[in-house]
Scaffold this active site. Structure first.
Site, PDB file in Angstrom:
ATOM      1  N   CYS A 162     -14.417  18.012 -43.776  1.00 41.48           N
ATOM      2  CA  CYS A 162     -14.746  17.252 -42.578  1.00 41.48           C
ATOM      3  C   CYS A 162     -15.925  17.824 -41.796  1.00 41.48           C
ATOM      4  CB  CYS A 162     -13.517  17.142 -41.678  1.00 41.48           C
ATOM      5  SG  CYS A 162     -12.120  16.377 -42.523  1.00 41.48           S
ATOM      6  N   HIS A 301     -14.437  18.509 -32.262  1.00 37.43           N
ATOM      7  CA  HIS A 301     -13.883  17.990 -33.518  1.00 37.43           C
ATOM      8  C   HIS A 301     -12.633  17.173 -33.207  1.00 37.43           C
ATOM      9  CE1 HIS A 301     -13.517  17.700 -37.805  1.00 37.43           C
ATOM     10  NE2 HIS A 301     -12.312  18.239 -37.801  1.00 37.43           N
ATOM     11  N   GLU A 312      -9.250  24.686 -31.041  1.00 40.52           N
ATOM     12  CA  GLU A 312     -10.603  24.380 -30.570  1.00 40.52           C
ATOM     13  C   GLU A 312     -10.694  24.582 -29.060  1.00 40.52           C
ATOM     14  OE1 GLU A 312     -14.158  21.088 -31.224  1.00 40.52           O
ATOM     15  OE2 GLU A 312     -12.081  20.503 -31.653  1.00 40.52           O
ATOM     16  N   LYS A 333     -13.135  10.742 -31.656  1.00 38.41           N
ATOM     17  CA  LYS A 333     -12.204  10.301 -32.710  1.00 38.41           C
ATOM     18  C   LYS A 333     -11.073   9.471 -32.126  1.00 38.41           C
ATOM     19  CE  LYS A 333     -12.917  13.958 -36.179  1.00 38.41           C
ATOM     20  NZ  LYS A 333     -13.930  14.793 -35.522  1.00 38.41           N
ATOM     21  N   HIS A 338     -10.994   9.305 -37.692  1.00 36.86           N
ATOM     22  CA  HIS A 338     -11.597  10.474 -38.339  1.00 36.86           C
ATOM     23  C   HIS A 338     -12.280  10.027 -39.630  1.00 36.86           C
ATOM     24  CE1 HIS A 338     -12.474  14.374 -39.649  1.00 36.86           C
ATOM     25  NE2 HIS A 338     -11.305  14.960 -39.582  1.00 36.86           N
ATOM     26  N   PHE A 397     -11.362  21.396 -43.675  1.00 39.42           N
ATOM     27  CA  PHE A 397     -10.423  22.126 -44.518  1.00 39.42           C
ATOM     28  C   PHE A 397     -11.167  23.196 -45.315  1.00 39.42           C
ATOM     29  CE2 PHE A 397      -7.026  18.542 -45.085  1.00 39.42           C
ATOM     30  CZ  PHE A 397      -6.584  18.773 -43.796  1.00 39.42           C
TER      31      PHE A 397
END
Length: 411
Positions: A162, A301, A312, A333, A338, A397
């Protein structure tokens, strides 16, 4: 020092495919989460996503071309065509080695993998399409864009989950800054709203399973329980400033800096200390000669997963200290879902448009505060605000962390 600016935008997204529509939806806090229309979800636990509803392949390709491409390829080609048109660039005026494509994807042609797998098990493996392999491999969107636009120089495909399309923009920024290229088409494409895509992420408990569009993608909300899948492609035309000025290009903004780190911790879970996300942000600011006080906005994110949002938040607070309370923060998002490997380029573009149009995009459908996510997250409603510098964070990831530092163009 060569400066890097953005002179073209091209995109296919759940919030629209042109700048005016996208900006309006962002300002209005429009949420694209809806029940899936383009795929049979009867056997799927998760039945909602953010589809690119305003995209019809027949508007851009023949039926023969469609049979030879995956949806992810089509998104990327169309977004790249839009980006070139928006930039006004004539690629034939450049030496071939001065133009590059850096087109990322997290997964690649997963729709083709699913369809051809069904065919193989039902009719035999000899019935698999001869276009199977060149359609599913992740680099093929970059290659298809090169074929479509006639680009013969560097054509690459970062695959960092991502963070991939933010990775592509970072690579493009560096290649222009260091003198390797004058123009880079940088971004990503993803098309994973199908049984394998939805089912795979559901099995690992990464997706929200409530099937309530208004309480599904809820970053930083205490009741968050997973992300919502999106799809589409976003391509930015990056250009060396003096070349752009010489041809009278319109300039959306400037990339001041960027950095990438790796947690080196776990295949999916982020490092709970947040220190490697913090390092990506501090390095991006160091490279861009940016002080903490210069940053007005962070497009996080912000996936709406329990761990990501908490970590985060910690990384931002550890980076900015007392200044964290003055920062405007949001997760778009909440509106777009996403887009996996295309999310970084989408959010970098949104950050540039927010700078250019003087507003903070909201985090929509936010209701229940989480003490562990106590940032100024711009809940539910956009805010009119002059933005000096924005950061755009992307986490993937494998522990990949990318931060891009963006600013409106100034002479």
């Amino acid at each position: 020092m060569r400066r890097v600016v953005v002179t073209g935008l091209g995109f296919v997204t759940p919030l629209g495919n042109d700048v005016d529509t996208l900006v309006k939806h962002l300002k209005d806090g429009y949420c694209a989460v809806d029940f899936i229309k383009g795929y049979d979800v009867e056997k799927l636990k998760v039945k909602i996503a953010c589809e690119a509803k305003d995209f019809d392949p027949l508007d851009y390709f023949t039926k023969k071309e469609i049979r030879r491409m995956d949806r992810v390829n089509m998104f990327g080609i169309v977004a790249s065509r839009f980006a070139q048109e928006d930039s006004g660039l004539d690629f034939s005026q450049y030496p071939p080695t001065r133009i590059a494509i850096m087109m990322a994807s997290g997964i690649g042609g997963i729709d083709t993998i699913e369809k051809e797998s069904f065919k193989a098990f039902e009719k035999g493996f000899s019935k698999i399409s001869p276009f199977f392999t060149p359609t599913v491999i992740t680099n093929m969107t970059a290659a298809q864009v090169a074929i479509d636009l006639g680009i013969h120089g560097y054509v690459g495909c970062p695959v960092t989950a991502c963070a991939a399309s933010a990775n592509a923009i970072l690579d493009g920024y560096r290649s222009i800054k260091d003198g390797y290229h004058d123009v880079v088409l940088a971004g990503g494409s993803e098309a994973s709203i199908n049984g394998l895509g939805i089912g795979g992420f559901t099995s690992m408990r990464a997706l929200n399973e409530e099937n309530n569009p208004n309480r599904a993608s809820i970053p930083f909300d205490k009741e968050r329980s997973g992300f919502v899948m999106g799809e589409g492609s976003v391509v930015l035309v990056l250009e060396e400033l003096e070349k752009a000025k010489a041809r009278g290009a319109k300039i959306y903004g400037e990339i001041l800096g960027g950095a990438m780190t790796c947690d080196a911790n776990h295949i999916t879970a982020p490092d709970e200390s947040g220190k490697w996300v913090r390092l990506a942000m501090t390095e991006a600011m160091r490279i861009g000669h940016i002080s903490l006080e210069d940053v007005d906005y962070i497009n996080t994110h912000g996936t709406s997963t329990p761990l990501n949002d908490k970590i985060e938040t910690k990384a931002i607070k550890d980076t900015f200290g007392e200044l964290a309370n003055q920062l405007y923060v949001s997760s778009t998002k909440s509106m777009t879902g996403h887009l996996l490997g295309a999310s970084g380029s989408l959010e970098a573009m949104i950050s540039l448009l927010a700078i250019q149009n003087n507003f903070i995009p909201p985090t929509v459908n936010y209701k229940v505060p989480d003490p562990e996510c106590d940032l100024n997250i711009t809940p539910n409603t956009s805010i009119e605000k002059d933005i000096n510098i924005a950061l755009s964070n992307s986490l993937g990831f494998g522990g990949h962390n990318v931060c891009l530092a963006l600013k409106g163009y100034e002479i």
